[in-house]
Write an enzyme that holds these catalytic residues in place. Sequence first.
Site, PDB file in Angstrom:
ATOM      1  CE  LYS A  31      -6.190  -1.044   9.417  1.00 27.52           C
ATOM      2  NZ  LYS A  31      -5.260  -1.238   8.638  1.00 27.52           N
TER       3      LYS A  31
ATOM      4  CE  LYS B 179      -9.819   8.438   4.064  1.00 26.24           C
ATOM      5  NZ  LYS B 179      -8.584   7.719   4.076  1.00 26.24           N
TER       6      LYS B 179
ATOM      7  CG  PHE C 128      -2.181   9.992   3.278  1.00 31.31           C
ATOM      8  CD1 PHE C 128      -1.335  11.207   3.280  1.00 31.31           C
ATOM      9  CD2 PHE C 128      -2.808   9.789   4.620  1.00 31.31           C
ATOM     10  CE1 PHE C 128      -1.166  12.012   4.301  1.00 31.31           C
ATOM     11  CE2 PHE C 128      -2.791  10.677   5.767  1.00 31.31           C
ATOM     12  CZ  PHE C 128      -1.764  11.752   5.473  1.00 31.31           C
TER      13      PHE C 128
ATOM     14  CB  ALA D 232     -15.759  -4.327  12.074  1.00 29.94           C
TER      15      ALA D 232
ATOM     16  CG  ASN E  19     -14.759  16.560  12.813  1.00 28.10           C
ATOM     17  OD1 ASN E  19     -13.631  16.313  12.958  1.00 28.10           O
ATOM     18  ND2 ASN E  19     -15.833  15.758  12.933  1.00 28.10           N
TER      19      ASN E  19
ATOM     20  N   GLY F  66       1.041  -1.265   0.037  1.00 26.99           N
ATOM     21  CA  GLY F  66       0.043  -0.137  -0.152  1.00 26.99           C
ATOM     22  C   GLY F  66       0.968   1.306   0.052  1.00 26.99           C
TER      23      GLY F  66
ATOM     24  N   PRO G 121     -23.675   7.509   9.878  1.00 22.81           N
ATOM     25  CG  PRO G 121     -24.706   5.755   8.420  1.00 22.81           C
ATOM     26  CD  PRO G 121     -23.623   6.915   8.405  1.00 22.81           C
TER      27      PRO G 121
ATOM     28  CE1 TYR H 243      -9.832   1.439   7.926  1.00 23.30           C
ATOM     29  CE2 TYR H 243     -10.666   2.805   9.436  1.00 23.30           C
ATOM     30  CZ  TYR H 243      -9.609   2.320   8.800  1.00 23.30           C
ATOM     31  OH  TYR H 243      -8.144   2.574   9.196  1.00 23.30           O
TER      32      TYR H 243
ATOM     33  CB  THR I 275      -6.884   2.739  12.807  1.00 25.41           C
ATOM     34  OG1 THR I 275      -7.575   3.952  13.128  1.00 25.41           O
ATOM     35  CG2 THR I 275      -7.809   1.551  12.517  1.00 25.41           C
ATOM     36  CG  ASP I 276      -7.541   6.530  16.548  1.00 27.76           C
ATOM     37  OD1 ASP I 276      -8.085   6.046  15.500  1.00 27.76           O
ATOM     38  OD2 ASP I 276      -7.522   7.844  16.729  1.00 27.76           O
ATOM     39  CD  GLU I 277     -11.942   5.169  12.453  1.00 21.13           C
ATOM     40  OE1 GLU I 277     -12.804   4.619  11.942  1.00 21.13           O
ATOM     41  OE2 GLU I 277     -11.428   6.298  11.837  1.00 21.13           O
TER      42      GLU I 277
ATOM     43  N   PRO J  96     -18.914  19.767   3.710  1.00 20.82           N
ATOM     44  CG  PRO J  96     -18.868  17.770   2.654  1.00 20.82           C
ATOM     45  CD  PRO J  96     -18.315  19.070   2.508  1.00 20.82           C
TER      46      PRO J  96
HETATM   47  P1  NAD Z   1      -5.004   5.152   1.687  1.00 14.40           P
HETATM   48  O1  NAD Z   1      -6.396   4.596   1.423  1.00 14.40           O
HETATM   49  O2  NAD Z   1      -4.557   6.493   1.392  1.00 14.40           O
HETATM   50  O3  NAD Z   1      -3.935   4.022   0.826  1.00 14.40           O
HETATM   51  C1  NAD Z   1      -4.280   2.805   0.510  1.00 14.40           C
HETATM   52  C2  NAD Z   1      -3.246   2.096  -0.360  1.00 14.40           C
HETATM   53  O4  NAD Z   1      -3.352   0.761  -0.069  1.00 14.40           O
HETATM   54  C3  NAD Z   1      -3.637   2.552  -1.537  1.00 14.40           C
HETATM   55  O5  NAD Z   1      -2.324   2.907  -2.303  1.00 14.40           O
HETATM   56  C4  NAD Z   1      -4.114   1.484  -2.259  1.00 14.40           C
HETATM   57  O6  NAD Z   1      -3.946   1.170  -3.642  1.00 14.40           O
HETATM   58  C5  NAD Z   1      -3.331   0.232  -1.603  1.00 14.40           C
HETATM   59  N1  NAD Z   1      -4.255  -0.982  -1.456  1.00 14.40           N
HETATM   60  C6  NAD Z   1      -5.518  -1.147  -1.200  1.00 14.40           C
HETATM   61  N2  NAD Z   1      -6.118  -2.293  -1.240  1.00 14.40           N
HETATM   62  C7  NAD Z   1      -4.812  -3.100  -1.549  1.00 14.40           C
HETATM   63  C8  NAD Z   1      -4.714  -4.644  -1.854  1.00 14.40           C
HETATM   64  N3  NAD Z   1      -5.617  -5.618  -1.714  1.00 14.40           N
HETATM   65  N4  NAD Z   1      -3.378  -4.767  -2.205  1.00 14.40           N
HETATM   66  C9  NAD Z   1      -2.305  -4.243  -2.429  1.00 14.40           C
HETATM   67  N5  NAD Z   1      -2.648  -2.701  -2.249  1.00 14.40           N
HETATM   68  C10 NAD Z   1      -3.693  -2.055  -1.815  1.00 14.40           C
HETATM   69  O7  NAD Z   1      -4.566   4.610   3.207  1.00 14.40           O
HETATM   70  P2  NAD Z   1      -3.706   5.513   4.210  1.00 14.40           P
HETATM   71  O8  NAD Z   1      -4.550   6.673   4.680  1.00 14.40           O
HETATM   72  O9  NAD Z   1      -2.663   5.774   3.649  1.00 14.40           O
HETATM   73  O10 NAD Z   1      -3.668   4.294   5.211  1.00 14.40           O
HETATM   74  C11 NAD Z   1      -2.697   3.343   5.313  1.00 14.40           C
HETATM   75  C12 NAD Z   1      -2.760   2.482   6.278  1.00 14.40           C
HETATM   76  O11 NAD Z   1      -2.646   3.381   7.766  1.00 14.40           O
HETATM   77  C13 NAD Z   1      -4.352   1.728   6.452  1.00 14.40           C
HETATM   78  O12 NAD Z   1      -4.000   0.441   6.899  1.00 14.40           O
HETATM   79  C14 NAD Z   1      -5.076   2.426   7.435  1.00 14.40           C
HETATM   80  O13 NAD Z   1      -5.911   1.572   8.164  1.00 14.40           O
HETATM   81  C15 NAD Z   1      -4.089   3.019   8.478  1.00 14.40           C
HETATM   82  N6  NAD Z   1      -4.087   4.276   9.237  1.00 14.40           N
HETATM   83  C16 NAD Z   1      -4.533   5.319   8.536  1.00 14.40           C
HETATM   84  C17 NAD Z   1      -4.908   6.561   9.115  1.00 14.40           C
HETATM   85  C18 NAD Z   1      -5.181   7.648   8.739  1.00 14.40           C
HETATM   86  O14 NAD Z   1      -5.492   8.769   9.397  1.00 14.40           O
HETATM   87  N7  NAD Z   1      -5.283   8.009   7.267  1.00 14.40           N
HETATM   88  C19 NAD Z   1      -4.562   6.572  10.662  1.00 14.40           C
HETATM   89  C20 NAD Z   1      -4.256   5.386  11.447  1.00 14.40           C
HETATM   90  C21 NAD Z   1      -3.874   4.124  10.307  1.00 14.40           C
HETATM   91  O1  DAU Z   2      -8.530   7.598  13.259  1.00 18.22           O
HETATM   92  C1  DAU Z   2      -7.689   7.011  12.462  1.00 18.22           C
HETATM   93  C2  DAU Z   2      -8.653   7.030  11.213  1.00 18.22           C
HETATM   94  O2  DAU Z   2      -8.771   8.307  10.710  1.00 18.22           O
HETATM   95  C3  DAU Z   2      -8.096   6.148  10.061  1.00 18.22           C
HETATM   96  O3  DAU Z   2      -8.113   4.723  10.547  1.00 18.22           O
HETATM   97  C4  DAU Z   2      -8.975   5.956   8.747  1.00 18.22           C
HETATM   98  O4  DAU Z   2      -8.292   5.413   7.896  1.00 18.22           O
HETATM   99  C5  DAU Z   2      -8.923   7.475   8.345  1.00 18.22           C
HETATM  100  O5  DAU Z   2      -9.758   7.663   7.289  1.00 18.22           O
HETATM  101  C6  DAU Z   2      -9.477   8.314   9.407  1.00 18.22           C
HETATM  102  O6  DAU Z   2     -10.921   8.232   9.912  1.00 18.22           O
HETATM  103  P1  DAU Z   2     -12.085   9.289  10.127  1.00 18.22           P
HETATM  104  O7  DAU Z   2     -13.471   8.603   9.858  1.00 18.22           O
HETATM  105  O8  DAU Z   2     -11.594   9.839  11.409  1.00 18.22           O
HETATM  106  O9  DAU Z   2     -11.405  10.475   9.108  1.00 18.22           O
HETATM  107  P2  DAU Z   2     -12.272  11.459   7.892  1.00 18.22           P
HETATM  108  O10 DAU Z   2     -11.557  12.251   7.452  1.00 18.22           O
HETATM  109  O11 DAU Z   2     -13.256  10.571   7.182  1.00 18.22           O
HETATM  110  O12 DAU Z   2     -13.277  12.211   8.988  1.00 18.22           O
HETATM  111  C7  DAU Z   2     -12.655  12.944  10.266  1.00 18.22           C
HETATM  112  C8  DAU Z   2     -13.887  13.635  10.721  1.00 18.22           C
HETATM  113  O13 DAU Z   2     -14.648  14.549  10.077  1.00 18.22           O
HETATM  114  C9  DAU Z   2     -14.930  12.548  11.121  1.00 18.22           C
HETATM  115  O14 DAU Z   2     -15.466  13.121  12.634  1.00 18.22           O
HETATM  116  C10 DAU Z   2     -16.188  12.612  10.375  1.00 18.22           C
HETATM  117  C11 DAU Z   2     -16.068  14.245   9.892  1.00 18.22           C
HETATM  118  N1  DAU Z   2     -16.219  14.613   8.413  1.00 18.22           N
HETATM  119  C12 DAU Z   2     -15.678  13.714   7.344  1.00 18.22           C
HETATM  120  C13 DAU Z   2     -15.776  14.019   5.847  1.00 18.22           C
HETATM  121  C14 DAU Z   2     -15.244  13.181   4.686  1.00 18.22           C
HETATM  122  C15 DAU Z   2     -16.940  15.675   8.256  1.00 18.22           C
HETATM  123  O15 DAU Z   2     -17.679  16.132   9.109  1.00 18.22           O
HETATM  124  N2  DAU Z   2     -17.190  15.967   6.701  1.00 18.22           N
HETATM  125  C16 DAU Z   2     -16.702  15.269   5.864  1.00 18.22           C
HETATM  126  O16 DAU Z   2     -16.894  15.437   4.610  1.00 18.22           O
END
Ligand code: NAD
Ligand code: DAU
Length: 349
Positions: free
Chosen positions: A167, A202, A11, A165, A262, A7, A287, A163, A139-141, A218
């Site tokens: 993880k 995001k 990001f 669940a 937020n 992956g 939800p 999601y 993730t903390d989720e 939004p």
């Molecule tokens: P992202 O969605 O930006 O990137 C996911 C990457 O995985 C993409 O490049 C996608 O092409 C690749 N991918 C998806 N399915 C695949 C598969 N079956 N085989 C190979 N590659 C595949 O995600 P991110 O935000 O960079 O998150 C990366 C990791 O960190 C995830 O496991 C996520 O649960 C975890 N994480 C994210 C956050 C956050 O805030 N973004 C926080 C804590 C943990």
């Molecule tokens: O906590 C770590 C997690 O953070 C990672 O495991 C996930 O991969 C990552 O996507 C992120 O999850 P969140 O659901 O917290 O992130 P998101 O950016 O989708 O939403 C952040 C907060 O903002 C959440 O309370 C929902 C709200 N939101 C989100 C979007 C996309 C809005 O109010 N409006 C929006 O359009």
Amino acid sequence: MKLLVTGGAGFIGTNFIRHIRQEHPDWQMTNLDKLTYAGNLENLKEIQDQPGYRFVKGDIADRKIVDALLSGEYFAANSLRPNTRDLRPSIVVNFAAESHVDRSILDASPFIETNVKGTQVLLEGAKKHGVQRFIQVSTDEVYGSIDRGRFTEESTLSPSSPYSASKAAADLLCLAYFKTHHLPVVITRCTNNLGPYQFPEKLIPLAITNALEDKPIPIYGDGLNVRDWIFVDDHCKALDVVIQKGKPGEVYNVGGGNEKTNLDIIRKLLELLNKPQSLMQFVTDRPAHDRRYALDCARISTELGWKPAYSFEKALSATVDWYLKNEPWWRSIKSGEYARYYEEMYLKR
Ligand code: NAD
Ligand code: DAU
């Protein structure tokens, strides 16, 4: 060190690969990525031809490719080098996942396929080929929501979305492979990341790019949900430390120490971008929207000596600067297939 990074075109994976190239130029890296909508090879353009880095397009749930990569035979078969043993990765860092909560509410299937089955296929391959360390980027989720106090690594897992669940299931599989097969697995559970290359579905990149386009932002529900934000560089540094010093079988919480609602974030962003607060638009809530995430990160700081370096203000302004300077990057994403998904999601709310 020889790393199999999965992956790496997403990001955090992109930022991690860049971090490792910078800090450990002698480490070998293979990036296995399926290139879903969230994977973008543009992110790694400067690195793609560098020695010691290779990209392989493939799915972590595909046993054949995972086996070939972890045995070293993939590169031998592709005639790059005859001695497969020196091509075998010793470390797996698993970022690959479906990562967006809203998408998991629309359709959970790819989340189970990649996050659960894909992780199990990687674990099995790692066991078979004697991988020395398996880092599961979680993730903390997985802990669910907490009104007061902080979750420690011993807190009960209580995920709310498909999601989280998926993880949590992957975390439990990792721990089971440690207990049953002594596979040296280490799990990190990080809070919300912000920074360059985040896909604009995001909250933060969506808000920045919508504001720049003078489009509404939004806000789900009352906007008072709390997340703890960490700059992606700090998360990458934590992973680097965990690779080198993390204890097998251990879980490490990783947080930025920046709890924000937020609404706090969007107000600040609009101020930074000099855009009117009226761009905020309250919409139907997500939800099972978790109210607050908060982690106790004492273990990683006392045992491994890691602490985040970025304040929230510094992280937010570095992120805004990056999106201002990289308009073609996000414009090409927002004008593609993603535009249809976003319209549909937005209209539904
Ligand atoms: P992202 O969605 O930006 O990137 C996911 C990457 O995985 C993409 O490049 C996608 O092409 C690749 N991918 C998806 N399915 C695949 C598969 N079956 N085989 C190979 N590659 C595949 O995600 P991110 O935000 O960079 O998150 C990366 C990791 O960190 C995830 O496991 C996520 O649960 C975890 N994480 C994210 C956050 C956050 O805030 N973004 C926080 C804590 C943990
Ligand atoms: O906590 C770590 C997690 O953070 C990672 O495991 C996930 O991969 C990552 O996507 C992120 O999850 P969140 O659901 O917290 O992130 P998101 O950016 O989708 O939403 C952040 C907060 O903002 C959440 O309370 C929902 C709200 N939101 C989100 C979007 C996309 C809005 O109010 N409006 C929006 O359009």
